[in-house]
Write a protein that holds these residues in place. Structure first.
Motif, PDB file in Angstrom:
ATOM      1  N   SER A  92      92.953 -77.776  84.850  1.00  0.00           N
ATOM      2  CA  SER A  92      93.651 -76.889  85.897  1.00  0.00           C
ATOM      3  C   SER A  92      92.986 -77.768  86.913  1.00  0.00           C
ATOM      4  O   SER A  92      93.318 -78.293  88.167  1.00  0.00           O
ATOM      5  CB  SER A  92      92.662 -75.338  85.618  1.00  0.00           C
ATOM      6  OG  SER A  92      93.682 -74.935  84.376  1.00  0.00           O
TER       7      SER A  92
ATOM      8  N   MET B 164      97.408 -74.819  88.358  1.00  0.00           N
ATOM      9  CA  MET B 164      96.874 -74.203  87.364  1.00  0.00           C
ATOM     10  C   MET B 164      95.685 -73.155  86.659  1.00  0.00           C
ATOM     11  O   MET B 164      94.869 -72.977  86.079  1.00  0.00           O
ATOM     12  CB  MET B 164      97.060 -75.282  86.481  1.00  0.00           C
ATOM     13  CG  MET B 164      98.016 -75.778  85.981  1.00  0.00           C
ATOM     14  SD  MET B 164      99.243 -74.775  85.086  1.00  0.00           S
ATOM     15  CE  MET B 164      98.291 -75.701  83.320  1.00  0.00           C
ATOM     16  N   THR B 165      95.249 -72.347  87.836  1.00  0.00           N
ATOM     17  CA  THR B 165      93.800 -71.628  88.189  1.00  0.00           C
ATOM     18  C   THR B 165      94.374 -70.577  86.927  1.00  0.00           C
ATOM     19  O   THR B 165      93.196 -70.307  86.222  1.00  0.00           O
ATOM     20  CB  THR B 165      93.460 -70.975  89.207  1.00  0.00           C
ATOM     21  OG1 THR B 165      93.594 -72.406  90.828  1.00  0.00           O
ATOM     22  CG2 THR B 165      92.787 -70.574  89.586  1.00  0.00           C
TER      23      THR B 165
END
Length: 526
Positions: free
Chosen positions: A425, A460-461
């Protein structure tokens, strides 16, 4: 003479066996390190980082140095078309996915072709239990179906007044503590505050970690579990893996060598589980007419109450789900708050701009006014700051999957069963190809001027798809309320003007080694 010949034959046999074993080992090493990866591996044509070593591959960079630093270097310095191959110890193949298109495929259409890494699941299950994070297949679908309603935004928005109240109470205590201008460890305060908010809004319980940290049983247990050094965590992992290895082969190993009951981490986990079980019993009493003494009580507005009311989980399953929510949610939000304070200290102009917006539109924490979700989320610069912190410093910088079947990714890339695929991420969120040349810079304005990537898979956290984080709206609400109150009330600066963050290696959440000392100066007029 017979005695000599007999022993000589035994000696020759042992020598032959050892020589054969040595030759087999030597040939296996040649095959594993030189022949298979260069001539036979279906991943051999993919680009690799230049830092790979012959025997250890990228193991040193992945496990010894901070994974965030390593994967960011790979994605921005290794030309690729969506996949980067890297090798670990003894040349074992692994993949890192770098393009939104392939991430969407892996997380959505082929989500159940991959599972969490088994060894890591075994270790974390000791702490979190077998909840939603580690469930697989049909069981994961069942759990997620019944957990989605408690975490839906329509329900979370009702908790914003609780988020704000807990934040205001903590801000008042913090204001009195920093009057003498002594620096504080902001990571400690962030951890205690998020635990209090999750306790109240998530479980209907007052943990009092901010007001009574020294004699707080629960916070002490959390500190014991999460404040271990990377070396201590590594020892716990190795010990667990060794126990699992022998337990699977020796039926009575667990009875012969039980977990040390005096181990502080073991005691702390048992304490947290006991307290969680008591809270669940309290939640059941609040909605069960018989348990409540013949009359239905006022339903609590918290996450656990909704989970209990669904009647979809056994008591043990509820304990596991709440352990996951408490431990994982609390620590990840605390990490995000710590990193927010780091960027505020590094960029005082962001502080000033955000403070002006907050003071002009939101009530002071010292007033009795409350706040709802719409009011918080209508602050454009506040929400831009929240999104930028979460982008550039995701609480979980890297996660992994293992292919449970032979599968394909993209148009024609074969992925053998057992291949580890990492979702970095922190690397995706700062890819220069996706976010532009200033991807590694802290710029909240990018969320206001329309320069962010269009693909949701460029951020993409919280991941995406059936494996995405269900606590996203909860975490974002807590984060926004705390940031608004703290920046509105305090001016922040580093205790050490030359402070440079040092990230702990091999940790699940972003963690600063040694914490971070900052000075808070209360500002009047709000």
């Amino acid at each position: 003479m017979y005695y000599f010949i007999r022993h000589y034959d035994i000696f020759r046999a042992l020598l032959l066996i050892s020589a054969t074993a040595f030759n087999e080992t030597f040939l296996w090493m040649i095959y594993q390190l030189a022949i298979y990866p260069r001539l036979l591996s279906p991943l051999r044509h993919l680009p690799e980082p230049k830092s790979s070593r012959f025997f250890t591959g990228e193991s040193f960079n992945i496990f010894i140095t901070p994974s965030m630093t390593t994967t960011r270097k790979w994605i921005n310095e290794t030309p690729n078309d969506g996949l980067i191959r890297f090798r670990t110890l003894w040349g074992v193949d692994s993949l890192m996915v770098t393009s939104p298109e392939l991430l969407g495929e892996l997380l959505i259409s082929k989500a159940y072709d991959y599972t969490k890494r088994p060894w890591l699941a075994k270790v974390l299950a000791l702490v979190l239990g077998n909840g939603i994070i580690f469930a697989e297949g049909a069981e994961h679908k069942r759990q997620r179906k019944h957990l989605i309603p408690p975490f839906a935004y329509s329900r979370i928005k009702e908790l914003y007044p609780l988020f704000w109240k807990q934040t205001c109470d903590a801000t008042a205590i913090l204001s009195s503590v920093v009057q003498d201008q002594k620096p504080i460890q902001i990571n400690d305060w962030a951890s205690r505050l998020t635990l209090d908010i999750i306790g109240e809004a998530g479980m209907g319980q007052s943990f009092q970690a901010v007001s009574k940290p020294t004699d707080n049983e629960l916070y002490g247990a959390y500190a014991t579990v999460f404040k271990q050094s990377p070396k201590q965590q590594a020892r716990q992992i190795v010990r667990r893996l060794v126990r699992d290895f022998f337990s699977s082969r020796l039926p009575y190993f667990e009875q012969w060598f039980p977990l040390d009951p005096n181990n502080p981490a073991v005691r702390s986990i048992r304490l947290i589980r006991r307290l969680t079980r008591e809270i669940i019993a309290s939640g059941k009493a609040s909605i069960d007419p018989l348990a409540a003494g013949g009359g239905r009580q006022q339903a609590r507005i918290d996450v656990i109450n909704a989970a209990v009311g669904s009647q979809a989980f056994s008591e043990e399953e509820l304990v596991n789900q709440m352990m996951t929510f408490l431990l994982a949610g609390h620590e990840s939000t605390a990490s995000a708050l710590t990193m927010a304070c780091y960027y505020f200290c590094k960029h005082p102009e962001v502080q000033d701009k955000l403070r002006a917006e907050i003071r002009a539109t939101l009530p002071s924490p010292s007033s009795s006014s409350t706040i709802d979700a719409a009011r918080i989320r209508s602050q454009p610069y506040l929400m831009a700051v929240v999104e930028e912190v979460m982008r550039i410093a995701p609480a979980v910088p890297i996660s992994g999957r293992v292919a449970v079947t032979d599968t394909w990714i993209g148009k024609n890339q074969f992925v053998p069963k057992g291949t580890t695929v990492i979702l970095a991420s922190a690397a995706i969120n700062t890819s220069k190809e996706l976010w532009g040349p200033d991807a590694l810079e802290f710029k909240p304005e990018r969320w206001l001027n329309g320069t962010i990537p269009k693909s949701p898979f460029a951020n993409m956290t919280f991941l995406h798809g059936p494996r995405s984080c269900m606590g996203e709206d909860f975490a974002r609400g807590v984060f926004a309320c705390v940031v608004a109150a703290w920046v509105g009330r305090f001016e922040m600066e580093f205790e050490d003007p030359d402070y440079k963050p040092v990230f702990a290696p091999a940790t699940l959440n972003i963690r600063l080694e040694g914490g971070m000392g900052i000075k808070l100066r209360p500002i009047d007029g709000w």
